[in-house]
Design a protein around this motif. Structure first.
Motif, PDB file in Angstrom:
ATOM      1  N   LEU A 112       0.902  -1.315   0.110  1.00 58.33           N
ATOM      2  CA  LEU A 112       0.094   0.026  -0.176  1.00 58.33           C
ATOM      3  C   LEU A 112       0.896   1.345  -0.129  1.00 58.33           C
ATOM      4  N   LEU A 113       2.152   1.053   0.468  1.00 62.60           N
ATOM      5  CA  LEU A 113       3.007   2.336   0.476  1.00 62.60           C
ATOM      6  C   LEU A 113       2.997   2.794  -0.951  1.00 62.60           C
ATOM      7  N   VAL A 114       3.176   1.721  -1.788  1.00 64.17           N
ATOM      8  CA  VAL A 114       3.375   2.015  -3.291  1.00 64.17           C
ATOM      9  C   VAL A 114       2.274   2.573  -3.864  1.00 64.17           C
ATOM     10  N   TRP A 115       1.124   1.749  -3.532  1.00 61.79           N
ATOM     11  CA  TRP A 115      -0.344   2.602  -3.978  1.00 61.79           C
ATOM     12  C   TRP A 115      -0.235   3.973  -3.742  1.00 61.79           C
ATOM     13  N   ALA A 116       0.167   4.435  -2.090  1.00 61.49           N
ATOM     14  CA  ALA A 116      -0.064   5.714  -1.567  1.00 61.49           C
ATOM     15  C   ALA A 116       0.837   6.728  -2.556  1.00 61.49           C
ATOM     16  N   ASN A 117       2.034   6.192  -2.840  1.00 66.11           N
ATOM     17  CA  ASN A 117       2.832   7.105  -3.586  1.00 66.11           C
ATOM     18  C   ASN A 117       2.532   7.345  -5.073  1.00 66.11           C
ATOM     19  N   PHE A 118       1.899   6.055  -5.694  1.00 63.57           N
ATOM     20  CA  PHE A 118       1.627   6.389  -6.809  1.00 63.57           C
ATOM     21  C   PHE A 118       0.312   7.490  -6.905  1.00 63.57           C
ATOM     22  N   THR A 119      -0.635   7.396  -6.034  1.00 62.02           N
ATOM     23  CA  THR A 119      -1.743   8.148  -5.968  1.00 62.02           C
ATOM     24  C   THR A 119      -1.240   9.675  -5.723  1.00 62.02           C
ATOM     25  N   THR A 120      -0.398   9.854  -4.905  1.00 63.56           N
ATOM     26  CA  THR A 120       0.244  10.997  -4.389  1.00 63.56           C
ATOM     27  C   THR A 120       1.035  11.543  -5.712  1.00 63.56           C
ATOM     28  N   SER A 121       1.825  10.992  -6.424  1.00 63.49           N
ATOM     29  CA  SER A 121       2.240  11.380  -7.489  1.00 63.49           C
ATOM     30  C   SER A 121       1.507  12.090  -8.603  1.00 63.49           C
ATOM     31  N   LEU A 122       0.216  11.379  -8.741  1.00 67.35           N
ATOM     32  CA  LEU A 122      -0.766  11.712  -9.671  1.00 67.35           C
ATOM     33  C   LEU A 122      -1.109  13.112  -9.238  1.00 67.35           C
ATOM     34  N   LEU A 123      -1.416  13.212  -8.107  1.00 65.48           N
ATOM     35  CA  LEU A 123      -1.919  14.497  -7.532  1.00 65.48           C
ATOM     36  C   LEU A 123      -0.858  15.567  -7.708  1.00 65.48           C
ATOM     37  N   VAL A 124       0.637  15.212  -7.293  1.00 67.98           N
ATOM     38  CA  VAL A 124       1.559  16.379  -7.606  1.00 67.98           C
ATOM     39  C   VAL A 124       1.824  16.869  -8.956  1.00 67.98           C
ATOM     40  N   VAL A 125       1.654  15.713  -9.862  1.00 68.16           N
ATOM     41  CA  VAL A 125       1.940  16.139 -11.284  1.00 68.16           C
ATOM     42  C   VAL A 125       0.577  17.142 -11.797  1.00 68.16           C
ATOM     43  N   PHE A 126      -0.595  16.673 -11.321  1.00 68.07           N
ATOM     44  CA  PHE A 126      -1.812  17.441 -11.770  1.00 68.07           C
ATOM     45  C   PHE A 126      -1.842  18.907 -11.103  1.00 68.07           C
ATOM     46  N   ALA A 127      -1.517  18.783  -9.897  1.00 64.94           N
ATOM     47  CA  ALA A 127      -1.734  20.247  -8.913  1.00 64.94           C
ATOM     48  C   ALA A 127      -0.723  21.357  -9.027  1.00 64.94           C
TER      49      ALA A 127
END
Lengths: 647, 359
Positions: free
Chosen positions: A289-304
Motif C-alpha cells: 500500500l505504500l507504493v499505491w499511496a505514492n502512486f496516487t500522491t504522484s498523480l496529485l503532484v503532477v496535476f496540481a
C-alpha cells in the motif's frame, strides 16, 4: 537469505579515475566549480535585464528589487550547474560525446558522497530525509520564537513585521521543505526496493530533483536577511497584500518554484518507476500500500503543483512587471489568486498525508502480524481521495467572497471525502484487531497517528460545514485543525516511517527506549499545545495575530510552555538518530520479520538493490497465512528469512 | 458489487479472505462498547461544561451553534468508538513475551466494509443538508433590513449608514435584520464578530453582503481575521447592540447634528470616527498619542505652505502626502477620505476652528 555480494558489485564500480589536473579542477563538477558558475550566471541574468531595460529606455537600469528577483532564478541555476546536476544533459545538448555511464556518481563510499550529485536512489533518499529534517528544525525554532512572543499579550520579543515573517516562513518551510519532500525522500529510498527495481527510472533526474529542494529552502530562510524582512503574508501569500509587501515576498514566490519543480520531477519519476519497473509478478494488486499511496500522491503532484507555480509567478509578475493580475485598482481579481492557489494547496494536503497512510498501512500490518484488512478497498479509497481531492479546493474560501452557489456543492464533496478516509481508519482498526501487537516505536507512532488524525478529521467535519466554517475560519480553530492533521497526522507518520526503515537505511538499530520516550513526550506535548487552540479559536481568537485580547493570556501561556516541551522532544529524536547511526547495534536484513521486498536484501542494501531480481508470487501482507510467499528469487532458491513463511 | 475484487471466495486474488469474521463470542465488542460509552460520557462532559463558545448574540449564531452541537455529538460518538477500539486492542492484543506467532489471517469482511462506507456517507450528507439549511436561513435579511456599508482599510473599520452618517463603531438595533455590505479599500480584510458568529472577507473592488440579527444587548469586538499587514492584530473596533427605540433616537440625533452648523457637525464626525484614539485635541479633550497632536496643525500647515483648512483636508484624504516628523507613514487610514463631503467639510471646519490660536 540474500546478502550483498561485494565481489559482484565491483563489476559495476568504475575504475579509479585520475583526478583532473591544473585548471581541470575548476571544470570538474563540484563546489570549486560553483565558485565561478554562480557569479557567471548572476552576471548573465543581470546583463540580460540591463540590456532589455536599456533598449526599452526604462530607468533606472539597475533596480535592486528586480536584480534580486531575477537572481533567485539565475543563482540557483549557477549553483546546480556548478555541482554537476546538468552535466550529462549539457554534454548531450552541445553534441559532445556523452560519457559511458560508469556509475561513478552512484552510491556513497563515505559521508562526502552525500554532499555530491548522486544518482543512487538510496543516497538521494537519505539526502532528502537529512535535508528536510534540517528545515524541520529551522521551522520549529521559528515556532519557538513566535510562541515565546505569544506567551503574553502585548509585544515583548519581536516586532510585528518579524512576527508575521516568522509565522509565514515557519509554515512555508514545514509544508514545502519538510512534509512534502520528506515523503519524497522516504519514497525514494523504499519504493524501488519494494517493487524489486535496481533504482528509479530516471536516476539523473532524481539527483536533480533533490538538489532543487535546498535552493527553495535556503531562499525562504534567507529572506530574513533582505531589507524589510522575510515574507510576511502567511504561507498563503494572498494578494493584493503580497503585491505591496517588502522585497522578502519574492523569496517565497521564487522559493516555491524550486521546491515545486523538485516535487513534480520526483512524482514523474515515481510514476514511471512504479508503472514500468515492477519485478515480474508484481501486479498492481500485489503492490504494497505504500507504493499505491505514492502512486496516487504522484498523480496529485503532477496535476496540481503547476497551479501554485502559476499563482506565484503571477504575483511575482505583478510585483516586477506591473501586470495587475490581482490588483483591483487596475482591474485585477484578488479572489482569482485564491482559486488558483487552493487548486494546488488543497490537493497538497493529500500530497502531505497519503504517503503517510501508506507508511501506516505497512507498519500496522507488520507490527500486528496480520494482513491489512480490506486491501483492495484500501487501495481504491486512495484513488477515491485523489478524485474527490480535486473537487474541494474552494472549502478554504467559504468566507472569501467566491460565487455563492459554489458553497453547498463544495461542502458536499468536502464531506464526502470523509468517507474514503473513514474506510482507511476503520480498516486499520480491523487490521490490529485480534493481532499480536508488537509495541515498537514505529507502532506507537502509528497508533498515535490513528488517534490524532481522527481528531483532525473530526474537526475537519466542523470546518467542511459551511455555516459553522463561517464562524471558525481564520481562527485558532483552524490552527488546531491543521496541526492535528499535519503534525498529529503527517509528522507522526514521518517519525513512524523513519524509525521503521532506520535499520534498513543505516544497517543499525535505533535505541528503542529513547524512541518510546520520544513518542510519549511528543504525544503529550503535542496535545497540550494544540488541543486548547480549538477552544480559544471558537471563542474569538483569530489566527496570525502578533497580539491578542488579554482574556486569552492564560491559555496562550500554557500553549507556549507545552510548545517548548514539544520542541525539546525533538532533541531526543535527534540524539537517538545520530547516536544510533554511529554506534547502534547492527540490524539484520529483516529486524521486523516483514514480507515486503526491501527486507529481502541486506541492511543497507547492495549498490543495485538486488543481486537477482525477485519474482513476486503473492501478496505483501500474508502474515499468518500458511505457506504464503510474497516473492521468490530467480535462482529458484526460496527466500525464507522469516519464520512467518515457514509456518 | 462495486468493489467486486474485494470478494474473492476462490482465493485467486487474495487468498484467505474470509467472508465472515471469526467471531467466537461477543464479549470483545461488549467491552469496546463499554469503554466507548465511558469515553463518550467523559468527552460529553468536557464538551458540555467547557466554555467552548461565546453566548450567541444573534439569531445566526444560535443556528450555527445548533450545527456545532450536532457535529459535536456525531464527533464524540465516532471518537469514542475508535479510541475505545484502539485502547481495547492495545491491552488485549498485545503480544505475549514468548509468543512469536502471527495473528489470524483475516483479509477483509465484505459486509463490514459496506457498512463503514455507507453509514458515514449518510451521516455526512445529513450534516451537509443541515448546514445548507442554516446557511440559507443565515443569508436571509427579510424585507426591511437596516443596510450598513462596512469599509475596511489598514487598519481601521468604518461603518456608513443609509443617511450618510459614518462612524468607527458599529451600532445596530436589537432584533432587526442588519444587512452589512462589506468592502475594502486596499488589501483583503475579514469582518468577524465572534458573538454574532458571522464572518465575511472584505475584498477591494467588490462588495459582499452579510446578515446579522442581534438578539442580545451589549458591546462585542469586531475583529479582522484576514492577515492584512503590520497592524492586523490591532485592527479591531466594537459592535454595540442597542434597543431599537434607542437606536432610532441615536440615529436621528446624529443626523440632526450633522445637518446643523458645520462646526457642530464636525464635532460629531470627530467623535464618531474615533479620531481621539490616536490624536490629541485639547478642544475635544482627546489625548491620543499614536499620531501627531492636532493642536500643532497650524504650525504644520505653515511649514507645508498651505492654508490651514486646505492642509487639514489634504491630511485626511491623503494622509501619506505630508508625514509629521517622528511619525511613520501608512499608519493613518485613508478610510476617513470616504466620508461624505458634508461630513468631511464639517470635520475640516471644526478642526480648523478648534486649533486656531492653539499653538
Amino acid at each position: 537469505m540474500v546478502v550483498a555480494d561485494a565481489q559482484h558489485h565491483d563489476v559495476h564500480q568504475a575504475p579509479q579515475h585520475q583526478g583532473p589536473s591544473g585548471l581541470g579542477w575548476l571544470m570538474a563538477p563540484g563546489y570549486l566549480r560553483v565558485l565561478w558558475t554562480v557569479p557567471m550566471m548572476f552576471g548573465v541574468g543581470v546583463g540580460i535585464m540591463a540590456l532589455i531595460r536599456w533598449l526599452e529606455g526604462w530607468g533606472p537600469i539597475w533596480q535592486g528589487s528586480i536584480v534580486t528577483t531575477l537572481s533567485l532564478i539565475t543563482i540557483p541555476l549557477g549553483f546546480l550547474g556548478g555541482i554537476g546536476a546538468f552535466d550529462f544533459w549539457l554534454r548531450y545538448a552541445i553534441g559532445r560525446p556523452t560519457e559511458v555511464d560508469d556509475h561513478r556518481s552512484h552510491g556513497a563510499k563515505d559521508w562526502r558522497g552525500y554532499f555530491k550529485v548522486n544518482t543512487d536512489h538510496k543516497v538521494i533518499g537519505v539526502q532528502y530525509v537529512g535535508t528536510t529534517v534540517v528545515f524541520f528544525l529551522i521551522g520549529g525554532l521559528m515556532a519557538m520564537i513566535f510562541r515565546a512572543e505569544l506567551a503574553q499579550p502585548g509585544t515583548q520579543l519581536v516586532d510585528t513585521q518579524t512576527f508575521n515573517g516568522l509565522i509565514s516562513v515557519h509554515a512555508a518551510l514545514m509544508i514545502f521543505l519538510f512534509i512534502v519532500p520528506v515523503f519524497a525522500g522516504l519514497g525514494n529510498y523504499v519504493i524501488p526496493l519494494m517493487i524489486g527495481a535496481p533504482d528509479m527510472a530516471f536516476p539523473k533526474l532524481n539527483a536533480l530533483s533533490f538538489w532543487l529542494l535546498p535552493m527553495g529552502g535556503i531562499m525562504m530562510t534567507a529572506s530574513f536577511l533582505v531589507p524589510g524582512g522575510a515574507f510576511a503574508t502567511g504561507w498563503t501569500s494572498y494578494p493584493p497584500l503580497a503585491d505591496h509587501q517588502p522585497l522578502g515576498q519574492v523569496f517565497f514566490n521564487m522559493g516555491v518554484q524550486w521546491a515545486g519543480a523538485s516535487s513534480i520531477m520526483t512524482a514523474l519519476n515515481f510514476l514511471v518507476t512504479i508503472i514500468t519497473m515492477r519485478a515480474p509478478g508484481m501486479t498492481f494488486w500485489r503492490m504494497p500500500l505504500l507504493v499505491w499511496a505514492n502512486f496516487t500522491t504522484s498523480l496529485l503532484v503532477v496535476f496540481a503543483t503547476p497551479f501554485i507555480a502559476g499563482a506565484q509567478f503571477f504575483v511575482a509578475f505583478d510585483r516586477v512587471m506591473h501586470t495587475h493580475f490581482f490588483d483591483p485598482a487596475h482591474g485585477g481579481y484578488p479572489i482569482g489568486y485564491q482559486h488558483i492557489f487552493w487548486f494546488y494547496s488543497h490537493p497538497a494536503v493529500y500530497i502531505m498525508i497519503l504517503p503517510g497512510f501508506g507508511i501506516i498501512s505497512e507498519i500496522l500490518s507488520v507490527m500486528s502480524r496480520k494482513p491489512i484488512f480490506g486491501y483492495r478497498l484500501m487501495a481504491m479509497s486512495l484513488m477515491g481521495i485523489l478524485v474527490l481531492g480535486f473537487s474541494v479546493w474552494a472549502h478554504h474560501m467559504f468566507v472569501a467572497g467566491m460565487a455563492g452557489w459554489l458553497r453547498v456543492p463544495i461542502m458536499i464533496s468536502t464531506m464526502l471525502i470523509a468517507v474514503p478516509t473513514g474506510i482507511k481508519v476503520f480498516s486499520w482498526l480491523a487490521t490490529i484487531w485480534e493481532g499480536k501487537i508488537h509495541f515498537t516505536t514505529p507502532m506507537l507512532f502509528a497508533l498515535g497517528f490513528l488517534s490524532m488524525f481522527l481528531i483532525g478529521g473530526l474537526s475537519g467535519i466542523y470546518l467542511g460545514s459551511v455555516a459553522l466554517d463561517i464562524h471558525a475560519s481564520d481562527t485558532y480553530f483552524i490552527v488546531a485543525h491543521i496541526h492535528y492533521v499535519l503534525f498529529g497526522g503527517s509528522v507522526f507518520t514521518i517519525f513512524a516511517g523513519i524509525y521503521y526503515w532506520f535499520p534498513k537505511m543505516t544497517g543499525r538499530m535505533y535505541n528503542e527506549r529513547l524512541g518510546k520516550l520520544h513518542f510519549w513526550l511528543t504525544f503529550l506535548a503535542f496535545n497540550a499545545t494544540f488541543f486548547p487552540m480549538h477552544w480559544i479559536g471558537l471563542h474569538g481568537m483569530p489566527r496570525r495575530v502578533a497580539d491578542y485580547a488579554p482574556e486569552y493570556g492564560t491559555w496562550n501561556l500554557l500553549i507556549s510552555i507545552a510548545s517548548f516541551a514539544l520542541g525539546a522532544s525533538t532533541l531526543v529524536f535527534l540524539y537517538n538518530m545520530i547516536n544510533s547511526w554511529i554506534r547502534g547495534p547492527k540490524a539484520g536484513a529483516n529486524p521486523w520479520n516483514a514480507l515486503t521486498l526491501e527486507w529481502l536484501v541486506s541492511s543497507p542494501p547492495p549498490l543495485f538493490n538486488f543481486d537477482e531480481i525477485p519474482t513476486v508470487v503473492g501478496h505483501p501482507y500474508e502474515y499468518g497465512v500458511k505457506g504464503a510467499r510474497h516473492a521468490v528469487l530467480n535462482g529458484g532458491a526460496v527466500h525464507a528469512p522469516d519464520e512467518v513463511a515457514v509456518h | 458489487m462495486w468493489f467486486a475484487g474485494a470478494t474473492d471466495p476462490a482465493g485467486v486474488c487474495s487468498p484467505g479472505r474470509v467472508t465472515s469474521l471469526p467471531v467466537r463470542n461477543n464479549k470483545p465488542f461488549v467491552h469496546v462498547a463499554m469503554i466507548a460509552i465511558a469515553l463518550g460520557a467523559l468527552a460529553g462532559i468536557v464538551a458540555y461544561f467547557g466554555d467552548w463558545l461565546p453566548a450567541p448574540a444573534s439569531r445566526e449564531a444560535g443556528r450555527i451553534w445548533f450545527i456545532f452541537w450536532i457535529s459535536t455529538i456525531v464527533s464524540i460518538v465516532i471518537f469514542a468508538i475508535v479510541i475505545a477500539a484502539i485502547l481495547y486492542s492495545v491491552v488485549k492484543f498485545r503480544k505475549q513475551p514468548d509468543d512469536d506467532t502471527d495473528g489470524p489471517p483475516i483479509h477483509g469482511h465484505t459486509r463490514l466494509e459496506i457498512i463503514w462506507t455507507v453509514i458515514p456517507t449518510i451521516i455526512v450528507l445529513l450534516l451537509s443538508v443541515a448546514s445548507a439549511i442554516v446557511l440559507h436561513k443565515d443569508s436571509n435579511a427579510g424585507t426591511n433590513p437596516l443596510k450598513v456599508e462596512v469599509i475596511a482599510q489598514q487598519y481601521a473599520w468604518a461603518f456608513k449608514y443609509p443617511s450618510g452618517l459614518q462612524t468607527g463603531v458599529l451600532r445596530v438595533p436589537l432584533k432587526r435584520h442588519v444587512e452589512l455590505h462589506i468592502t475594502a479599500l486596499d488589501v483583503l480584510h475579514s469582518f468577524w464578530v465572534p458573538d454574532f458568529a458571522q464572518k465575511q472577507d472584505a475584498v477591494p473592488g467588490q462588495t459582499f453582503r452579510l446578515v446579522i440579527t442581534p438578539t442580545r444587548l451589549g458591546t462585542y469586538p469586531v475583529i479582522c481575521t484576514e492577515l492584512c499587514g503590520l497592524g492586523h492584530s490591532v485592527m479591531r473596533t466594537a459592535a454595540v447592540v442597542m434597543p431599537a427605540a434607542e437606536f432610532d433616537t441615536w440615529l436621528a440625533d446624529q443626523d440632526a447634528k450633522l445637518a446643523g452648523p458645520p462646526g457642530e457637525a464636525g464635532k460629531t464626525v470627530f467623535a464618531n470616527n474615533g479620531c481621539a484614539a490616536c490624536h490629541t485635541l485639547k478642544a475635544a479633550g482627546a489625548k491620543g498619542a499614536v499620531g501627531p497632536s492636532l493642536d500643532k496643525l497650524p504650525a504644520a500647515a505653515a511649514a507645508a505652505g498651505l492654508p490651514l483648512a486646505d492642509y487639514i483636508r489634504e491630511s485626511i484624504v491623503e494622509p501619506n502626502k505630508v508625514i509629521a516628523k517622528g511619525y511613520p507613514a501608512n499608519v493613518m487610514p485613508a478610510t476617513f477620505g470616504q466620508l461624505p463631503k458634508a461630513q468631511l467639510d464639517g470635520l475640516v471646519v471644526y478642526l480648523a476652528a478648534s486649533v486656531k490660536g492653539g499653538s
